[in-house]
Design a protein around this motif. Sequence first.
Motif, PDB file in Angstrom:
ATOM      1  N   MET A  21      58.444  59.135  43.836  1.00 60.48           N
ATOM      2  CA  MET A  21      58.797  57.979  44.652  1.00 60.48           C
ATOM      3  C   MET A  21      57.764  56.868  44.446  1.00 60.48           C
ATOM      4  O   MET A  21      56.564  57.126  44.350  1.00 60.48           O
ATOM      5  CB  MET A  21      58.815  58.380  46.133  1.00 60.48           C
ATOM      6  CG  MET A  21      59.105  57.221  47.082  1.00 60.48           C
ATOM      7  SD  MET A  21      59.152  57.732  48.806  1.00 60.48           S
ATOM      8  CE  MET A  21      59.323  56.159  49.625  1.00 60.48           C
ATOM      9  N   HIS A  22      58.267  55.640  44.376  1.00 60.00           N
ATOM     10  CA  HIS A  22      57.380  54.478  44.296  1.00 60.00           C
ATOM     11  C   HIS A  22      57.325  53.844  45.681  1.00 60.00           C
ATOM     12  O   HIS A  22      58.323  53.376  46.196  1.00 60.00           O
ATOM     13  CB  HIS A  22      57.884  53.479  43.268  1.00 60.00           C
ATOM     14  CG  HIS A  22      57.680  53.931  41.839  1.00 60.00           C
ATOM     15  ND1 HIS A  22      58.455  54.910  41.254  1.00 60.00           N
ATOM     16  CD2 HIS A  22      56.770  53.553  40.913  1.00 60.00           C
ATOM     17  CE1 HIS A  22      58.023  55.103  40.004  1.00 60.00           C
ATOM     18  NE2 HIS A  22      57.016  54.306  39.781  1.00 60.00           N
TER      19      HIS A  22
ATOM     20  N   ARG B 129      59.317  51.786  51.652  1.00 60.14           N
ATOM     21  CA  ARG B 129      60.586  52.223  51.072  1.00 60.14           C
ATOM     22  C   ARG B 129      60.340  52.555  49.618  1.00 60.14           C
ATOM     23  O   ARG B 129      59.253  52.292  49.086  1.00 60.14           O
ATOM     24  CB  ARG B 129      61.615  51.095  51.190  1.00 60.14           C
ATOM     25  CG  ARG B 129      61.187  49.786  50.563  1.00 60.14           C
ATOM     26  CD  ARG B 129      62.204  48.689  50.818  1.00 60.14           C
ATOM     27  NE  ARG B 129      61.719  47.410  50.345  1.00 60.14           N
ATOM     28  CZ  ARG B 129      61.848  46.962  49.098  1.00 60.14           C
ATOM     29  NH1 ARG B 129      62.451  47.709  48.181  1.00 60.14           N
ATOM     30  NH2 ARG B 129      61.380  45.769  48.747  1.00 60.14           N
ATOM     31  N   ASP B 130      61.372  53.130  49.005  1.00 59.46           N
ATOM     32  CA  ASP B 130      61.259  53.468  47.594  1.00 59.46           C
ATOM     33  C   ASP B 130      61.490  52.189  46.807  1.00 59.46           C
ATOM     34  O   ASP B 130      62.608  51.663  46.773  1.00 59.46           O
ATOM     35  CB  ASP B 130      62.307  54.527  47.220  1.00 59.46           C
ATOM     36  CG  ASP B 130      61.995  55.206  45.902  1.00 59.46           C
ATOM     37  OD1 ASP B 130      62.751  56.105  45.508  1.00 59.46           O
ATOM     38  OD2 ASP B 130      60.990  54.835  45.260  1.00 59.46           O
TER      39      ASP B 130
END
Lengths: 127, 177
Positions: A1-2, A86-87
């Motif tokens: 995940m980013h 958030r992603d």
Amino acid sequence: MHFQANTEAAAWRIVDGEAVIVHADTSAYYGLNKTGSFIWESILQEGLPSRVIGERLGTRFGVDSGAIQGEVDAFLASLAAEGLVRDGKASPLAQRANGESAGAGDTYEPPRIERFGELEQLVLSGE
Amino acid sequence: MSSTASAAAEETRRIAKELQLAISSKGSTLYFHGESMRPFLVEGDEVIVGPLDWETIRLGDVITYRLGEKFPTRRLIRRIGHDIELWCENWPDRYFRARRDDVLGQAIARKRDGQWITIRDHEWRAARRTALAKYWRLVVVPRQISRVRATIGRFLRWAGLRRSRPTGDSGASGANK
């Protein structure tokens, strides 16, 4: 995940190196310490994996990124639980830690987020 | 909680409230409380406050500023250097002053009885003109008349066409009746 700051739902201000964040939907407000604020500012414009965030933090404060990765992961999980991240989209530069090194007098503290509660409905005064 | 920690928490809360006001333009509305801005704003109206450009704000714009823990919202009637003077159409005898640093935004939309109007709507602009006209009629014109009368009075006394005002033995002006 980013991990990327959820700027659609949050307003923030940095004061003396520490961030104050308000969640637009819940009206909850938070304070981040200096380390947490550094992470927050790092993910404002681009999504970063937690490993890169840990590396940048290590470079910034002159500590071993491997030793602090657990604290970084826990902090990011807290932000995610509050809906503040958030992603996000990865940027081509996201895989590299930036070259910013520790400033004089910068001491590493584990990143921390403090939830103060929820603001009541704001009232404009006509009195 | 120590006094230092308490002060820090209060400061955090103050900043958070200003941020809450700033994000009202993203959809969360604010409520107006009070009667000072009637009829344009009345108790319970929902308001959206947006950012403002200090260089382009106009007389009659509805401005929100910081005053301690409160966020008064009033009409701009004068700019005095880095300060502004504000006024409320339902409190014509009172004036308020705010520093530029304390100005947080301007009202850009209002909801009443389920109906929204915005700063671009005819009703909003008409209310602004009406409020400014009221300010001129109730404040500016009487003030100018008073100044003119005072000037004429001084001239007439100087010209000897009007008796000077009686003074006491000490030379102080007479007591007001």
